[in-house]
Write an enzyme that holds these catalytic residues in place. Structure first.
Site, PDB file in Angstrom:
ATOM      1  N   GLY A   1      25.968  53.934  41.798  1.00 43.18           N
ATOM      2  CA  GLY A   1      25.750  52.562  42.223  1.00 43.18           C
ATOM      3  C   GLY A   1      26.570  51.656  41.330  1.00 43.18           C
TER       4      GLY A   1
ATOM      5  N   TYR B   1      20.987  54.881  33.896  1.00 44.05           N
ATOM      6  CA  TYR B   1      21.692  53.596  33.790  1.00 44.05           C
ATOM      7  C   TYR B   1      22.688  53.715  32.650  1.00 44.05           C
ATOM      8  CZ  TYR B   1      22.596  48.641  32.857  1.00 44.05           C
ATOM      9  OH  TYR B   1      23.203  47.432  32.654  1.00 44.05           O
TER      10      TYR B   1
ATOM     11  N   ASP C   1      28.539  47.946  34.587  1.00 42.53           N
ATOM     12  CA  ASP C   1      27.311  48.723  34.436  1.00 42.53           C
ATOM     13  C   ASP C   1      27.055  49.419  35.764  1.00 42.53           C
ATOM     14  OD1 ASP C   1      26.507  46.494  35.926  1.00 42.53           O
ATOM     15  OD2 ASP C   1      24.514  46.443  35.004  1.00 42.53           O
TER      16      ASP C   1
ATOM     17  N   SER D   1      59.956  25.450  41.365  1.00 37.64           N
ATOM     18  CA  SER D   1      61.026  24.452  41.361  1.00 37.64           C
ATOM     19  C   SER D   1      60.619  23.136  41.999  1.00 37.64           C
ATOM     20  CB  SER D   1      62.262  25.010  42.087  1.00 37.64           C
ATOM     21  OG  SER D   1      62.765  26.143  41.415  1.00 37.64           O
ATOM     22  N   HIS D   2      59.560  23.140  42.787  1.00 39.03           N
ATOM     23  CA  HIS D   2      59.139  21.872  43.406  1.00 39.03           C
ATOM     24  C   HIS D   2      57.754  21.418  42.970  1.00 39.03           C
ATOM     25  CE1 HIS D   2      56.265  23.706  46.182  1.00 39.03           C
ATOM     26  NE2 HIS D   2      57.184  24.544  46.614  1.00 39.03           N
TER      27      HIS D   2
ATOM     28  N   THR E   1      24.648  52.776  37.887  1.00 35.49           N
ATOM     29  CA  THR E   1      23.603  53.798  37.872  1.00 35.49           C
ATOM     30  C   THR E   1      24.195  55.088  38.420  1.00 35.49           C
ATOM     31  OG1 THR E   1      22.813  53.063  40.048  1.00 35.49           O
ATOM     32  CG2 THR E   1      21.688  52.187  38.107  1.00 35.49           C
TER      33      THR E   1
ATOM     34  N   TYR F   1      45.967  13.514  44.706  1.00 33.88           N
ATOM     35  CA  TYR F   1      46.259  13.332  43.292  1.00 33.88           C
ATOM     36  C   TYR F   1      47.482  12.433  43.149  1.00 33.88           C
ATOM     37  CZ  TYR F   1      49.801  17.005  44.002  1.00 33.88           C
ATOM     38  OH  TYR F   1      50.860  17.740  44.466  1.00 33.88           O
TER      39      TYR F   1
ATOM     40  N   GLN G   1      66.154  36.531  43.028  1.00 36.08           N
ATOM     41  CA  GLN G   1      67.043  36.444  44.191  1.00 36.08           C
ATOM     42  C   GLN G   1      67.838  35.146  44.230  1.00 36.08           C
ATOM     43  OE1 GLN G   1      64.945  36.397  47.910  1.00 36.08           O
ATOM     44  NE2 GLN G   1      63.526  34.775  47.278  1.00 36.08           N
TER      45      GLN G   1
ATOM     46  N   VAL H   1      49.517  32.141  41.484  1.00 39.46           N
ATOM     47  CA  VAL H   1      49.279  31.531  40.173  1.00 39.46           C
ATOM     48  C   VAL H   1      49.841  30.106  40.190  1.00 39.46           C
ATOM     49  CG1 VAL H   1      49.720  31.678  37.701  1.00 39.46           C
ATOM     50  CG2 VAL H   1      49.444  33.783  39.055  1.00 39.46           C
TER      51      VAL H   1
ATOM     52  N   HIS I   1      51.865  22.192  51.410  1.00 37.94           N
ATOM     53  CA  HIS I   1      51.099  21.137  50.760  1.00 37.94           C
ATOM     54  C   HIS I   1      51.983  19.904  50.669  1.00 37.94           C
ATOM     55  CE1 HIS I   1      49.254  18.769  47.641  1.00 37.94           C
ATOM     56  NE2 HIS I   1      50.164  19.090  46.749  1.00 37.94           N
TER      57      HIS I   1
END
Length: 826
Positions: free
Chosen positions: A568, A541, A554, A47-48, A556, A256, A36, A366, A225
């Site tokens: 399960g 199982y 895994d 970008s920042h 059951t 930081y 966009q 991300v 932030h």
């Protein structure tokens, strides 16, 4: 504007460009990236972003993504300028608690193959002369950390993707989707419609808006932030190099620092959480001072992803910064911003296909730290491959419906922000909103003094204060300070008493699904490894594999009727996998919330159940791994004779409205047999002694059944199933690694994710631990670990590093308790 694309990516920030680049390298070039804003300083979070890359993370997945990001960016340049400054990273400890935690983090780095070292205060100061060594106990140095140049890296990857045939369209807004039969047919943009095969949303803080246009929920929260840039810092001489000093984290103050030529950039998470609703975000705009201006210190004006700096929130962090770095007392803040980026309820990204729309994929929340790794993994996934970095912890489908609510996402997202730099124990429960999900036994558990932890929204008793008398006369081994968090001697007493008497365990939080219909058996046979074509009343199982033969889950499987099964499983991700493979002959229904379960386990379990059941529950009449419907008093119950703790017993399922009655009946009938409620703390230790693997903790998609010690759950001769051919190919060579049980010979209790070394070796981890704890029945500290196959034989001597101390360990036969399985089968 192109009229069609095999893959359309929404967003040309660092994630979109990285995914396009890696798709092109895989040979998929019919790709259109729409943005966009302008290309490539789009005005979004990329970008920042200041670009700091610290690779070490408690999650192996996140560390692997970061480690690849470093390798990728370090190999890129744009017009002769680097995309990564590999200056190293230092995390300092201002408190004894943080210093101990840095020792633990060194173990994490080593376990994940990242080289690090502990520095004393003077060694830290040698690398960062502005720092006051009297303020710290030391630091963790990772030489391969550094600073990414996100806009530069995005453009470098985009140029290469374009060279290979990918198209990019800037100033092109997505305004809608044409959805038919749960698939997007056309993407409507401000520059025209595009017919698509697949859509990947990597629009950053605008992602939730794009998701809503498609009818897809993306559970992320934008938060502000703070980041500021100082005036020139004494001792930092201006030069041609943007940065020479290592990047610095002062986590005790949630801050930081990074060098910007003769200045510092200072970031803070110390301030209040400042959430922003995605509906309130303006369209993007380019930064005012050009593509590289933000990372050089400034140029943020006009960017919708940047809100005005709030100096009052920065006052305390700025004072703390000047204490750690006294040179800053001779500087001022020249520029600052409140930059927006995304948080999730558990602090992990949201990646992968959505549940709502079959061809709508997501890559959101991300950080720059992981962007190249995520782009590569998403490209592999979109290409039909299984990513070679396991993404179970980041899969969008891990969240259940309640976790998509704005209230939950907002509350937990804010908590994730506040805890970014906190020392977080693996068992530490979130504070709010609680209680959220409770079993029908919850009131009874509170009356008994249950100490609750939380998982997937469920309140789960960890131990019961009502069992404190069980401790009397027992020698309960206590773990050390770190493993001893969220622990009580009652845990050990409940553990031992379960093997002596009978206990009730609340297993309601175990996810379960009902699979029905004429195609149910065929579906389950295609998706699982074991033979399920058995008469109704059998429980099996089994595993679900990836096409690569890696263990996806895994489960059951209880066959209740010819065309009805109860599964399960591990969570909503498993249920989504089942649904993705269904047709009109099969229905998959999540029944977890409407049902409840008590695990009735221990040597006296049969005596308790027999007094209440309307059917014979003797061993001859009710065999191991069988299922029967019966009445427990007035309560209709589905009883499965199996055990997660290695003792005689049953899982007893009923609908939620009968839960409290079932609890009360069992408690009353069991009184003469010494029945008591057991918590998850005891459950974990009992499971460990029996060698029961926990998917997601002990094995995942990178491990096959043979490596994980689960070959018994595979019947390769039953016919075709997903992963069968790949597993047979793998079996043509011996496994290179194995999941093994260790005893920690000096009794030190571990927590998992510790590096393992060959005995006598000074460096070079040969594996890492997974589940760990104390076996109160066998009186030994136990851990499971992935080891090189040549070091996996019982009797092999090893060393495990725990808080930077090497502890002797020995590989032992698995399981260490009741290896003949006689106690469950009597």
């Amino acid at each position: 504007m192109d009229s069609s694309a095999q893959v359309l990516l929404v967003g040309a920030g660092i994630v979109g460009c990285s995914t396009a680049y890696h798709l092109a390298r895989l040979g998929i070039t019919d790709v259109l990236v729409v943005e966009q804003g302008p290309l490539f300083a789009t005005g979004g979070s990329s970008s920042h972003a200041p670009g700091l890359v610290f690779q070490t993370n408690p999650s192996e997945t996140m560390s692997r993504l970061a480690e690849y990001t470093v390798r990728c960016f370090a190999g890129l340049e744009l017009d002769g300028r680097p995309c990564f400054h590999q200056v190293g990273g230092i995390e300092v400890a201002a408190t004894p608690q943080r210093w101990e935690d840095l020792k633990r983090k060194l173990g994490l780095a080593t376990a994940w193959g990242i080289r690090g070292e502990l520095l004393d205060p003077r060694q830290v100061q040698e690398r960062i002369p502005q720092l006051d060594p009297a303020r710290i106990h030391g630091g963790l140095h990772v030489p391969t950390d550094g600073i990414a140049k996100p806009v530069r890296a995005a453009e470098a990857m985009a140029r290469e993707a374009e060279r290979l045939g990918v198209r990019f369209a800037g100033n092109t807004e997505v305004i809608g989707f044409d959805v038919q039969d749960k698939r997007i047919r056309t993407v409507r943009t401000s520059q025209g419609d595009v017919a698509v095969g697949t859509v990947l949303c990597c629009a950053g803080i605008w992602g939730p808006k794009i998701g809503r246009l498609a009818g897809v929920s993306i559970p992320v929260q934008p938060l502000a932030h703070q980041y500021a840039v100082t005036s020139p810092v004494p001792g930092l001489e201006p030069g041609t190099d943007e940065v020479r000093q290592p990047i610095l984290r002062h986590q005790d103050c949630s801050m930081y620092f990074r060098q910007i030529r003769d200045r510092y950039g200072v970031g803070s998470y110390q301030h209040r959480a400042i959430p922003v609703h995605s509906n309130d975000l303006l369209p993007t705009a380019a930064p005012g001072a050009g593509a590289e201006a933000p990372s050089e210190g400034g140029g943020w004006k006009g960017m919708a992803s940047v809100h005005p700096f709030t100096p009052e929130d920065f006052a305390k962090p700025w004072a703390d910064a000047r204490e750690l770095l006294p040179a800053l007392k001779r500087t001022e803040i020249t520029e600052g911003m409140n930059g927006l980026f995304l948080f999730t309820a558990d602090g992990m990204p949201v990646l992968g296909p959505s549940n709502e729309i079959d061809n709508f994929w997501v890559a959101e929340a991300v950080w720059i730290t992981h962007a190249a790794g995520v782009g590569r993994a998403m490209a592999q996934w979109l290409a039909g491959e299984v990513p070679d970095i396991d993404l179970r912890q980041a899969d969008l489908r891990r969240f259940e419906n309640f976790a998509h609510s704005p209230s939950y996402v907002g509350e937990r997202g804010a908590q994730s922000f506040r805890e970014v730099y906190d020392i977080i124990h693996p068992q530490q429960p979130p504070e709010h909103p609680r209680p959220l999900r409770t079993s029908p036994f919850h009131d009874r558990q509170r009356e008994l003094g249950a100490v609750f932890l939380e998982a997937a929204g469920w309140e789960r008793p960890h131990w019961y204060e009502s069992n404190r008398s069980l401790v009397d006369g027992r020698d309960i081994v206590e773990p050390g300070p770190w493993a001893g968090h969220y622990w009580s001697p009652i845990v050990g007493a409940e553990h031992q008493a379960t093997r002596e008497r009978v206990a009730m365990y609340d297993m309601t939080s175990l996810p379960r699904a009902e699979v029905t219909g004429p195609g149910a058996l065929g579906l389950l046979q295609r998706l699982t490894t074991n033979q399920l074509d058995r008469p109704p009343g059998y429980v099996t199982y089994t595993l679900m594999l990836e096409p690569t033969a890696g263990i996806r889950a895994d489960i059951t499987v209880a066959r209740l009727e010819r065309d009805a099964f109860q599964i399960g499983c591990n969570g909503p991700r498993d249920i989504a996998w089942l649904r993705r493979h269904t047709d009109e002959t099969v229905q998959v229904r999540d029944i977890t919330g409407g049902t409840c379960c008590i695990g009735l386990w221990g040597p006296r379990a049969r005596a308790v159940l027999a007094a209440l059941a309307d059917r014979d529950v003797s061993h001859e009449a009710f065999r191991f791994f069988r299922a029967k419907r019966l009445f427990v008093g007035e309560v209709p119950v589905l009883a499965l004779r199996l055990s997660y703790v290695g003792e005689l017993g049953w899982e007893l399922y009923t609908s939620a409205e009968f839960g409290r009655r079932l609890w009360d009946l069992l408690a009353a009938a069991g009184a003469e047999h010494g029945i008591f409620p057991g918590g998850r703390g005891a459950f974990g230790g009992l499971r460990l002694e029996k060698g029961y693997r926990a998917w997601g903790a002990d094995m995942w998609s990178l491990h096959d059944p043979d490596e994980a010690g689960l070959a018994f759950a595979v019947k390769a001769d039953k016919g075709e199933f997903i992963g069968r051919d790949a597993l047979l190919r793998r079996r043509e060579r011996a496994p290179r690694r194995r999941l093994c049980c260790l005893t920690i010979d000096d009794g030190t209790v571990l927590m998992g994710s510790e590096p393992v070394f060959a005995d006598g070796a000074e460096d070079g981890a040969i594996g890492f631990t997974t589940s760990a704890g104390y076996g109160h029945s066998v009186r030994a500290s136990l851990a499971y670990a992935w080891l090189r196959a040549d070091l996996s034989e019982p009797g092999t001597r090893l060393r495990v590093s725990y808080f930077d101390q090497r502890h002797p360990a020995t590989v032992v036969a698995d399981p260490v308790f009741d290896p003949e399985m006689t106690r469950m089968r009597r």
